[in-house]
Design a protein around this motif. Structure first.
Motif, PDB file in Angstrom:
ATOM      1  N   VAL A  75      37.203  38.567  41.327  1.00 19.35           N
ATOM      2  CA  VAL A  75      37.040  39.287  40.067  1.00 19.35           C
ATOM      3  C   VAL A  75      36.039  40.407  40.291  1.00 19.35           C
ATOM      4  CG1 VAL A  75      36.413  39.084  37.634  1.00 19.35           C
ATOM      5  CG2 VAL A  75      37.513  37.162  38.795  1.00 19.35           C
ATOM      6  N   ASP A  76      36.376  41.590  39.793  1.00 21.14           N
ATOM      7  CA  ASP A  76      35.491  42.744  39.906  1.00 21.14           C
ATOM      8  C   ASP A  76      34.293  42.551  38.976  1.00 21.14           C
ATOM      9  OD1 ASP A  76      34.251  45.210  40.105  1.00 21.14           O
ATOM     10  OD2 ASP A  76      36.140  46.317  40.160  1.00 21.14           O
ATOM     11  N   ARG A  77      33.071  42.694  39.519  1.00 19.72           N
ATOM     12  CA  ARG A  77      31.870  42.504  38.712  1.00 19.72           C
ATOM     13  C   ARG A  77      31.663  43.608  37.689  1.00 19.72           C
ATOM     14  NH1 ARG A  77      26.669  42.017  42.088  1.00 19.72           N
ATOM     15  NH2 ARG A  77      25.843  41.983  39.954  1.00 19.72           N
ATOM     16  N   ALA A  78      32.208  44.769  37.920  1.00 16.82           N
ATOM     17  CA  ALA A  78      31.964  45.896  37.022  1.00 16.82           C
ATOM     18  C   ALA A  78      32.708  45.751  35.706  1.00 16.82           C
ATOM     19  CB  ALA A  78      32.342  47.205  37.714  1.00 16.82           C
ATOM     20  N   ASN A  79      33.990  45.353  35.749  1.00 19.49           N
ATOM     21  CA  ASN A  79      34.803  45.336  34.527  1.00 19.49           C
ATOM     22  C   ASN A  79      35.506  44.015  34.281  1.00 19.49           C
ATOM     23  OD1 ASN A  79      36.724  45.433  36.566  1.00 19.49           O
ATOM     24  ND2 ASN A  79      37.204  47.603  36.226  1.00 19.49           N
TER      25      ASN A  79
END
Length: 441
Positions: free
Chosen positions: A307-311
């Motif tokens: 999972v992308d931490r930004a979005n």
């Protein structure tokens, strides 16, 4: 001695250790969270070598100098029950050493009350050694022997020399006047009881302590005065221990979603400061792992997802059989499947871009290493077998020659800025500041 056993892992900052403990016998509530001050370190005296001798000779002399025993220093600071530590009486011996002296017969003090003894049987009437009988265990009106229990007409209806209870006020005064040595116990900064169980370790920020309860709630208390600053319900139960990276916490929920929460925000009225919520799917009963700009979540027979931490976007997900995350770096993710194979995935992009699924690039049979170990700190891969063999692997690239940290550490507490235009006073011992150089022509 913590009074009761810890029920979850410990959490610590620079000067305090936070523990989730079971309730004390006779106490109310479900569990308690206690903050213990870290003891000051025991500093050993610095020893210098003989003058005029250096190199290997100085090192040999330094080894020959007798250092104080750290255990003796610790016990001298915290006397233990049943043993006293006294200096050695022999003046020719090292005065920093200590000897053990046994407990004198009869203990350190006499009995505080002549009335508390054990009866041989638990079935009434209670037969004492003297042949007298006592019909019940109750509170006595007097602490002066002989202990009598009077009826309504002030007549003595029972007389016993053995069964009594000390009032709480008297017990507190006796505890304060007790000069017997005590066991080692840390200094308690504060303690707060909980109505529900806290099954996972705590999360810490600069000024808050975060805990997850089994009642689908996330609670945060202040480090200073233990006041409750955040209380919020979660959409589902937290399925595993959360992860933390800086001021953001990642909570895996039982409905298959991952929730990112700003641990520095939120309040009692507004609840949690949610950053994003990602729908991953499956049973996410494994703690998430933060690695760089990614969060890896997994569960039994649910696969591993990045999972992308930004979005909060799900970049890719593995097959359901590959469900144990082991380690990761910027290029690859290392996963173990149900059959014991070690699989290597491309950490940057999925194999199927449309379905956002990924297949392993390669793999080896590692069934002999049946103890899965997840590295949550660095990019090193550990293979552990049941017979004690531990193998540490890394990527062969030169940029991974030194271990790289996965998650960023928590931000340090900011120092308060000076008020107004106040300028700190100059150090008189500091050299004067040279004048600025003239501008170049």
């Amino acid at each position: 001695d913590l009074g009761s056993l810890p029920t979850a892992g410990l959490a610590a900052d620079e000067d305090t250790v936070y523990a989730v403990l079971a309730i004390r016998p006779g106490g109310a509530g479900s569990q308690r969270v206690a903050a213990y001050a870290l003891p000051r370190p025991i500093a050993l005296p610095a020893q210098a070598a003989e003058p005029g001798r250096g190199g290997a000779a100085a090192a040999a002399v330094a080894r020959d100098i007798r250092q104080p025993n750290a255990v003796d220093t610790l016990v001298a600071r915290y006397p233990t029950q049943g043993v006293t530590r006294v200096p050695a009486p022999d003046a020719g011996r090292d005065p920093l050493r200590a000897v053990t002296r046994g407990v004198p017969a009869g203990g350190f003090t006499s009995s505080r009350s002549p009335s508390l003894i054990v009866v041989p049987t638990l079935h009434p009437p209670y037969q004492l050694d003297s042949g007298a009988t006592a019909q019940s265990l109750d509170m006595l009106n007097s602490m002066v022997p002989p202990y009598t229990r009077g009826g309504a007409g002030r007549a003595t209806v029972q007389r016993t020399p053995s069964l009594a209870a000390i009032p709480p006020s008297v017990a507190a005064s006796l505890a304060l006047s007790d000069l017997r040595p005590r066991t080692i116990s840390p200094l308690v900064r504060w303690e707060v009881g909980t109505e529900n169980r806290v099954p996972v370790p705590l999360l810490l920020t600069d000024n808050r302590v975060w805990g997850v309860t089994d009642a689908r709630a996330i609670v945060a208390v202040s480090k200073i005065d233990r006041a409750r600053v955040v209380t919020a319900r979660t959409p589902d139960v937290v399925a595993a221990a959360p992860a933390q990276a800086g001021e953001v916490g990642y909570f895996p929920l039982g409905d298959g979603s991952l929730m990112a929460v700003d641990l520095g925000g939120g309040n009692v009225v507004g609840g949690l400061a949610t950053v994003w919520r990602a729908t991953v799917g499956g049973l996410m009963n494994h703690p998430p792992v933060v690695a760089g700009n990614s969060v890896y979540v997994s569960g039994d027979n649910s696969g591993v997802a990045r999972v992308d931490r930004a979005n909060g976007e799900v970049v890719w997900k593995s097959d359901a059989a590959a469900d144990t995350f082991l380690a990761a770096n910027d290029d690859f993710a290392y996963v173990r499947d149900n059959s014991g194979r070690l699989l290597v995935y491309d950490a940057r992009r999925p194999t199927d871009a449309r379905g956002r699924t990924s297949r392993p690039l390669t793999g080896i049979d590692a069934a002999g290493f049946g103890v899965p170990v997840t590295n949550t700190s660095t990019d090193r891969l550990f293979l552990v077998s049941g017979n004690g063999l531990v193998v540490c692997l890394r990527d062969a690239s030169a940029k991974y020659a030194r271990p790289t940290r996965l998650a960023p550490p928590p931000k340090p507490a900011a120092k308060p800025a000076p008020k107004g235009d106040a300028v700190p006073p100059a150090d008189p011992a500091a050299p004067p500041t040279p004048p600025p150089a003239p501008p170049a022509p």
